[in-house]
Write a protein that holds these residues in place. Structure first.
Motif, short mmCIF file in Angstrom:
data_model
loop_
_atom_site.label_atom_id
_atom_site.label_comp_id
_atom_site.label_asym_id
_atom_site.label_seq_id
_atom_site.Cartn_x
_atom_site.Cartn_y
_atom_site.Cartn_z
N CYS A 46 -1.46 6.93 -6.21
CA CYS A 46 -2.92 6.81 -6.13
C CYS A 46 -3.26 5.85 -5.00
O CYS A 46 -2.38 5.21 -4.42
N LYS A 47 -4.56 5.74 -4.71
CA LYS A 47 -5.00 4.91 -3.59
C LYS A 47 -5.60 3.60 -4.11
O LYS A 47 -6.54 3.60 -4.89
N TYR A 58 0.83 -1.20 0.00
CA TYR A 58 0.00 0.00 0.00
C TYR A 58 0.86 1.25 0.00
O TYR A 58 0.62 2.20 -0.76
N ARG A 59 1.90 1.26 0.85
CA ARG A 59 2.77 2.43 0.93
C ARG A 59 3.54 2.66 -0.37
O ARG A 59 3.86 3.80 -0.72
N GLN A 70 0.89 4.55 -2.56
CA GLN A 70 0.01 5.60 -2.03
C GLN A 70 0.34 7.00 -2.54
O GLN A 70 -0.53 7.86 -2.59
N ASN A 71 1.59 7.25 -2.93
CA ASN A 71 1.93 8.56 -3.45
C ASN A 71 1.41 8.79 -4.86
O ASN A 71 1.24 9.94 -5.30
N THR A 98 -8.92 -0.16 -7.27
CA THR A 98 -9.20 1.25 -7.07
C THR A 98 -10.59 1.56 -7.61
O THR A 98 -11.17 0.74 -8.33
#
Length: 531
Positions: free
Chosen positions: A457-458, A450-451, A454-455, A473
């Motif tokens: 997109c989610k 996830y990390r 995350q920068n 997503t």
């Protein structure tokens, strides 16, 4: 108009009249918390089917409670074409404490901070909240009362009750028979508690509830017996009064259900869950049963979040993030029907909303919901008529053009974007699932994956195998961007997930089938080469 326990019972007849004459009712609810801080598989996810989302969210609804309900009752005005008046009310609620009922609920720090920022009156919520209960709790209370168990677990502090009894006892020593005193500032359910305690503790008093407070009168034992057995104050009547007062807002909820008026909210899924749990019955384990129950209670539900989300891009309106922004756009010159749409005015009791905005005050947001509904319905009606002039608009006409959106409620973070309360849920229109294959990164987990993304997109992340993860997503552009960026990455390769190709279960099945086929072929060959 703000309504607490002291004002509630007196306002019920007017509220009932307003609802019965209404075209529809706008709703908004504020809570002591929204969602439990669950981790791992208990977190809601874009991978969740609606039934899985419901089971996870049900726990949060049971943990938190309602602190304020806002209703805005919209009625078309007689002899006024396409003109509506909105009667908006804030109801401060607090769970009933009576007999065996003593609810437990949690506060979420972020929710408290949020409401405090917008000026929420916690004093009125805690000290003058209207009691309420659901049908299961009501049955327990009825049983206790019928069995003669009228002992009250007072919402007043025990020391305060003792002070009241001491005050009345001292007065009795000096009072003559027939004299009376007033206990001011006690009303609603609290007043019934005080009356009950005084009648049980002191055999030579009688109590009456008046607007100015509880009236205590010194009487003889014979007169007391007579008063207890008169038609207006027999035990059965007293029990009914106690139960009615303990039910509090649930009485109005039952009026609302009986009226069968369209219920309008914005992103209202949590509102519906709490309405079911707090005023109807504890939320069932079955998702389908929950849907059926809500549809029986409110046959016509319209979620303005669902409606506006569907038509917003088509109308080329700017992006918005909340209900207030939706309302502002529809009241601006960007709305081509701004000057021809419905006229909405506030009732005399709600004049504070005419000039001043009160975001996240429940009644104000309920008013915004109803206003957005009318303005969007007028837009849709104009679209249907095209270049032809729109006839004099009525609310039934608005309901006709809103028919595709009725009973469709927006769902945040789940496998489908909305829930259909009057039939099967629609299939997902989410972007495709992606599969991430990891190499040269031993022990990698979902949080690390996830990390990593995350920068950019989610994504929601779910482990598939030791070195493979599923990514999902709710934005197609994010899926396309990651596919392009990571397709040839040396250690993190992203591609479209294909069930028949990537599922561990399918791969296992194919391996078993391969082994069985190999052994069968080998047995066939050996059998043919035998004597």
């Amino acid at each position: 108009m703000d309504v607490g326990a002291n004002e509630f019972e007196q306002s019920l007849p007017l509220l009932q009249e307003l609802v019965l004459d209404a075209d529809f009712v706008g709703l908004d609810i504020e809570f002591t918390g929204l969602r439990s801080n669950l981790t791992g598989p208990q977190q809601i996810s874009l991978f969740d089917l609606p039934s899985e989302w419901y089971i996870k969210t049900r726990q949060s609804v049971q943990q938190f409670t309602i602190c304020q309900i806002g209703l805005s009752v919209f009625s078309s005005m007689e002899r006024e074409a396409n003109k509506y008046v909105a009667h908006s009310c804030n109801f401060f609620l607090f769970p009933t404490t009576f007999g065996i009922l003593d609810s437990e609920f949690s506060f979420q720090a972020s929710s408290v901070q949020f409401l405090n920022h917008y000026g929420f009156n916690y004093n009125k919520f805690l000290k003058n909240g209207i009691p309420y209960m659901n049908e299961e709790q009501e049955k327990k209370i009825k049983h206790n009362i019928l069995c003669g168990n009228w002992k009250v677990r007072s919402s007043l502090d025990k020391d305060q009750i003792k002070v009241v009894i001491d005050e009345v006892t001292r007065w009795l020593d000096l009072a003559e028979e027939g004299e009376w005193m007033t206990l001011p500032g006690i009303a609603g359910f609290q007043a019934f508690e005080v009356e009950l305690v005084l009648r049980q503790a002191l055999p030579n008093v009688w109590t009456v509830l008046k607007e100015e407070g509880v009236i205590v009168k010194k009487v003889s034992k014979q007169h007391r017996w007579y008063l207890e057995n008169t038609s207006c104050d027999r035990a059965s009547c007293w029990r009914d009064k106690i139960l009615l007062s303990a039910k509090g807002f649930s009485v109005f909820f039952q009026m609302l259900v009986k009226a069968q008026k369209p219920l309008v909210g914005h992103n209202m899924m949590m509102d519906l869950l709490h309405l079911h749990e707090k005023f109807y019955r504890p939320l069932p384990e079955s998702y389908d049963q929950f849907k059926q129950n809500i549809h029986n209670l409110f046959p016509v539900i319209i979620d303005t979040k669902n409606v506006t989300k569907d038509i917003w891009k088509e109308l080329n309106f700017p992006r918005v993030s909340n209900l207030s922004e939706v309302y502002e756009v529809l009241n601006s010159d960007l709305n081509p029907t701004k000057n021809s749409g419905p006229e909405i005015i506030h009732s005399n009791e709600c004049e504070k909303y005419v000039e001043t905005k009160y975001p996240h005050e429940a009644a104000y947001d309920a008013f915004l919901c109803g206003s957005v509904l009318l303005k969007v319905a007028h837009l849709l009606l104009e679209k249907v008529h095209g270049i032809y002039p729109i006839p004099e608009s009525t609310f039934p006409q608005y309901l006709d053009v809103l028919a595709p959106y009725v009973n469709q409620v927006n769902l945040i973070r789940a496998g489908v974007p909305k829930i259909n309360f009057s039939g099967p849920d629609y299939p997902s229109i989410r972007p495709p699932i992606l599969i991430l294959s990891v190499s040269k990164w031993p022990g990698v987990n979902e949080q690390q994956v996830y990390r990593e993304f995350q920068n950019l997109c989610k994504f929601d992340v779910r482990r598939l195998t030791r070195s493979q993860f599923l990514l999902l997503t709710n934005k197609f552009k994010d899926a396309r961007s990651i596919l392009k960026e990571y397709r040839s990455h040396p250690t993190l390769r992203v591609s479209l997930y294909r069930y028949w190709k990537h599922s561990p279960n399918i791969n296992c099945l194919l391996q078993v089938c391969g082994i069985v086929t190999t052994w069968a072929l080998l047995a066939f060959i050996l059998g043919r080469s035998g004597p």
